[in-house]
Motif scaffolding. Structure first.
Motif, PDB file in Angstrom:
ATOM      1  N   PRO A 186       0.865  -1.406  -0.138  1.00  0.00           N
ATOM      2  CA  PRO A 186      -0.135   0.014  -0.211  1.00  0.00           C
ATOM      3  C   PRO A 186       0.868   1.429  -0.027  1.00  0.00           C
ATOM      4  CG  PRO A 186       0.814  -0.694   2.366  1.00  0.00           C
ATOM      5  CD  PRO A 186       0.904  -1.624   1.297  1.00  0.00           C
ATOM      6  N   MET A 187       2.346   1.060   0.283  1.00  0.00           N
ATOM      7  CA  MET A 187       2.912   2.339   0.180  1.00  0.00           C
ATOM      8  C   MET A 187       2.964   3.722  -1.307  1.00  0.00           C
ATOM      9  SD  MET A 187       4.428   2.300   2.693  1.00  0.00           S
ATOM     10  CE  MET A 187       5.833   3.461   2.946  1.00  0.00           C
ATOM     11  N   ARG A 188       2.166   3.136  -2.768  1.00  0.00           N
ATOM     12  CA  ARG A 188       2.022   3.669  -3.490  1.00  0.00           C
ATOM     13  C   ARG A 188       1.102   4.840  -3.058  1.00  0.00           C
ATOM     14  NH1 ARG A 188      -0.437   0.717  -8.298  1.00  0.00           N
ATOM     15  NH2 ARG A 188       1.884  -0.520  -7.602  1.00  0.00           N
ATOM     16  N   TRP A 189      -0.047   4.571  -1.702  1.00  0.00           N
ATOM     17  CA  TRP A 189      -0.551   5.730  -1.208  1.00  0.00           C
ATOM     18  C   TRP A 189      -0.548   6.739  -0.596  1.00  0.00           C
ATOM     19  CZ3 TRP A 189      -5.973   6.937  -1.632  1.00  0.00           C
ATOM     20  CH2 TRP A 189      -6.550   5.286  -2.340  1.00  0.00           C
ATOM     21  N   PHE A 190       1.055   6.837  -0.069  1.00  0.00           N
ATOM     22  CA  PHE A 190       1.449   7.660   0.879  1.00  0.00           C
ATOM     23  C   PHE A 190       3.542   7.597  -0.109  1.00  0.00           C
ATOM     24  CE2 PHE A 190      -0.669   4.331   3.312  1.00  0.00           C
ATOM     25  CZ  PHE A 190      -1.165   4.499   4.165  1.00  0.00           C
ATOM     26  N   VAL A 191       4.119   7.404  -0.056  1.00  0.00           N
ATOM     27  CA  VAL A 191       5.215   7.433  -1.903  1.00  0.00           C
ATOM     28  C   VAL A 191       4.838   7.930  -2.798  1.00  0.00           C
ATOM     29  CG1 VAL A 191       7.601   7.084  -1.767  1.00  0.00           C
ATOM     30  CG2 VAL A 191       6.073   6.905   0.407  1.00  0.00           C
ATOM     31  N   PRO A 192       5.271   8.722  -3.457  1.00  0.00           N
ATOM     32  CA  PRO A 192       5.028   9.304  -4.925  1.00  0.00           C
ATOM     33  C   PRO A 192       6.468   8.153  -5.769  1.00  0.00           C
ATOM     34  CG  PRO A 192       6.508  11.168  -3.868  1.00  0.00           C
ATOM     35  CD  PRO A 192       5.814   9.945  -3.113  1.00  0.00           C
ATOM     36  N   PRO A 193       5.998   8.053  -7.123  1.00  0.00           N
ATOM     37  CA  PRO A 193       7.144   6.787  -7.907  1.00  0.00           C
ATOM     38  C   PRO A 193       8.254   7.429  -8.201  1.00  0.00           C
ATOM     39  CG  PRO A 193       4.676   7.702  -9.103  1.00  0.00           C
ATOM     40  CD  PRO A 193       4.980   8.171  -7.346  1.00  0.00           C
ATOM     41  N   PRO A 219      -6.428   6.068 -15.094  1.00  0.00           N
ATOM     42  CA  PRO A 219      -7.215   5.688 -15.379  1.00  0.00           C
ATOM     43  C   PRO A 219      -8.126   3.967 -15.222  1.00  0.00           C
ATOM     44  CG  PRO A 219      -5.938   6.603 -16.407  1.00  0.00           C
ATOM     45  CD  PRO A 219      -5.375   6.396 -15.536  1.00  0.00           C
ATOM     46  N   ALA A 220      -8.866   3.668 -14.570  1.00  0.00           N
ATOM     47  CA  ALA A 220      -9.011   1.430 -14.689  1.00  0.00           C
ATOM     48  C   ALA A 220     -10.487   2.262 -14.001  1.00  0.00           C
ATOM     49  CB  ALA A 220      -7.955   1.723 -13.073  1.00  0.00           C
ATOM     50  N   LYS A 221     -10.895   0.435 -14.151  1.00  0.00           N
ATOM     51  CA  LYS A 221     -11.962   0.254 -13.878  1.00  0.00           C
ATOM     52  C   LYS A 221     -11.959   0.897 -12.174  1.00  0.00           C
ATOM     53  CE  LYS A 221     -13.347  -2.662 -17.006  1.00  0.00           C
ATOM     54  NZ  LYS A 221     -13.961  -4.409 -17.620  1.00  0.00           N
ATOM     55  N   TRP A 222     -13.388   0.731 -11.215  1.00  0.00           N
ATOM     56  CA  TRP A 222     -13.720   1.548 -10.219  1.00  0.00           C
ATOM     57  C   TRP A 222     -13.107   0.746  -9.266  1.00  0.00           C
ATOM     58  CZ3 TRP A 222     -16.258  -1.356  -7.148  1.00  0.00           C
ATOM     59  CH2 TRP A 222     -17.429  -2.510  -6.916  1.00  0.00           C
ATOM     60  N   TYR A 223     -12.850  -0.783  -9.434  1.00  0.00           N
ATOM     61  CA  TYR A 223     -13.060  -1.669  -8.605  1.00  0.00           C
ATOM     62  C   TYR A 223     -11.812  -2.257  -8.357  1.00  0.00           C
ATOM     63  CZ  TYR A 223     -13.070  -4.648 -12.312  1.00  0.00           C
ATOM     64  OH  TYR A 223     -13.241  -5.400 -14.139  1.00  0.00           O
ATOM     65  N   LYS A 224     -10.918  -0.990  -9.447  1.00  0.00           N
ATOM     66  CA  LYS A 224      -9.487  -1.671  -9.282  1.00  0.00           C
ATOM     67  C   LYS A 224      -8.673   0.100  -8.781  1.00  0.00           C
ATOM     68  CE  LYS A 224      -8.653  -4.623 -13.028  1.00  0.00           C
ATOM     69  NZ  LYS A 224      -8.796  -4.741 -15.274  1.00  0.00           N
ATOM     70  N   ARG A 225      -9.282   0.885  -8.677  1.00  0.00           N
ATOM     71  CA  ARG A 225      -8.584   2.091  -8.111  1.00  0.00           C
ATOM     72  C   ARG A 225      -7.864   2.539  -6.774  1.00  0.00           C
ATOM     73  NH1 ARG A 225     -13.696   5.671 -10.716  1.00  0.00           N
ATOM     74  NH2 ARG A 225     -13.554   5.495 -12.449  1.00  0.00           N
ATOM     75  N   PHE A 226      -8.307   1.200  -6.144  1.00  0.00           N
ATOM     76  CA  PHE A 226      -7.301   1.480  -4.411  1.00  0.00           C
ATOM     77  C   PHE A 226      -6.280   0.810  -4.786  1.00  0.00           C
ATOM     78  CE2 PHE A 226      -6.649  -0.697  -0.537  1.00  0.00           C
ATOM     79  CZ  PHE A 226      -7.035   0.112   0.068  1.00  0.00           C
ATOM     80  N   TYR A 227      -6.156  -0.441  -5.334  1.00  0.00           N
ATOM     81  CA  TYR A 227      -5.022  -0.696  -5.243  1.00  0.00           C
ATOM     82  C   TYR A 227      -3.835  -0.543  -7.282  1.00  0.00           C
ATOM     83  CZ  TYR A 227      -6.254  -3.617  -8.987  1.00  0.00           C
ATOM     84  OH  TYR A 227      -6.467  -4.886 -10.084  1.00  0.00           O
ATOM     85  N   LYS A 228      -4.256   0.050  -7.596  1.00  0.00           N
ATOM     86  CA  LYS A 228      -3.795   1.103  -8.695  1.00  0.00           C
ATOM     87  C   LYS A 228      -3.446   2.651  -8.310  1.00  0.00           C
ATOM     88  CE  LYS A 228      -4.828  -1.878 -12.574  1.00  0.00           C
ATOM     89  NZ  LYS A 228      -3.345  -1.829 -12.746  1.00  0.00           N
TER      90      LYS A 228
END
Length: 241
Positions: A186-193, A219-228
């Protein structure tokens, strides 16, 4: 003279992508160079870019305007182009000097396909070749394009399996945004690429594209946006201009 070439057809990418690619090349190359765009619509492309008609491939249906169209580069002759050229997809971000990509090894050199790193397959977002040097790629394809489409899932796998001598650019020169830059969940939520040290070019096949990455959109379908999910990427904002 160093030669850089790209292709633009259809409406997926605007002339702005060509102009930004030209600017990134100009900032990261030494000496005079020639920048060529094969396109079906040169409207809005900056004057420094030499535009020639975008060649087609003998395929019917949607595949004719997908990645397979890049096989047209392997025709024995290209209008306005000869000799050795360095190809970039329009959705790459150049972040450092690219002079070495013109002199590394000999013959066909390509970015490694980082989605299958153990396989001898190139990612044709970045490659260097000599126009007309491998006529077997075009000849075998046009002899029976439907057979090639059945046997190979995409053009870069077809090219990699047809050329007998496949040379990869050094791994740290050409990176894949999704593989090398985006933190794991889940670090992609807190650390930029992050931009790995030694990188020259970052490829963005599929989603996100550079402006999405810069803004922190995937851009992704709604059910993929959390982990993408990704955060805004400052180094893309800096270089993709």
């Amino acid at each position: 003279m160093k030669q850089v070439i790209c292709m633009k057809w259809g409406t997926l990418y605007s002339s702005d992508y060509v102009n930004r690619l030209y600017s990134m090349v100009a900032r990261n190359i030494t000496g005079p160079f020639r920048f060529i765009c094969l396109t079906d619509d040169p409207t809005g492309v900056r004057d420094e870019v030499e535009c020639f008609p975008c060649p087609t491939v003998p395929i019917e249906g949607p595949q004719a305007n997908r990645g397979w169209r890049k096989l047209a580069l392997w025709q024995p002759k290209l209008e306005g182009v000869e000799g050795e050229v360095l190809f970039f997809d329009l959705d790459v971000v150049i972040v450092d000097n690219i002079d070495d990509l013109f002199t590394f090894d000999e013959g066909f050199c390509v970015m490694r396909n980082w989605t299958q790193p153990e396989e001898p397959i190139g990612n044709t977002s970045v490659f260097r070749y000599t126009v007309g040097k491998h006529p077997e790629i075009w000849d075998y394809f046009v002899a029976d394009p439907e057979r090639v489409l059945r046997e190979q899932p995409n053009e870069q796998m077809y090219i990699s399996r047809t050329i007998k001598r496949l040379m990869f650019f050094p791994d740290d020169w050409c990176r894949l945004f999704k593989v090398h830059c985006v933190p794991a969940f889940p670090m992609r939520w807190f650390v930029p690429p992050q931009l790995p040290e030694g990188t020259r070019v970052v490829a963005f096949p599929g989603d996100p594209n550079p402006p999405d990455a810069a803004a922190g959109r995937w851009p992704a379908k709604w059910y993929k946006r959390f982990y993408k999910h990704i955060r805004p990427t400052p180094w893309v904002q800096k270089h993709w201009q």
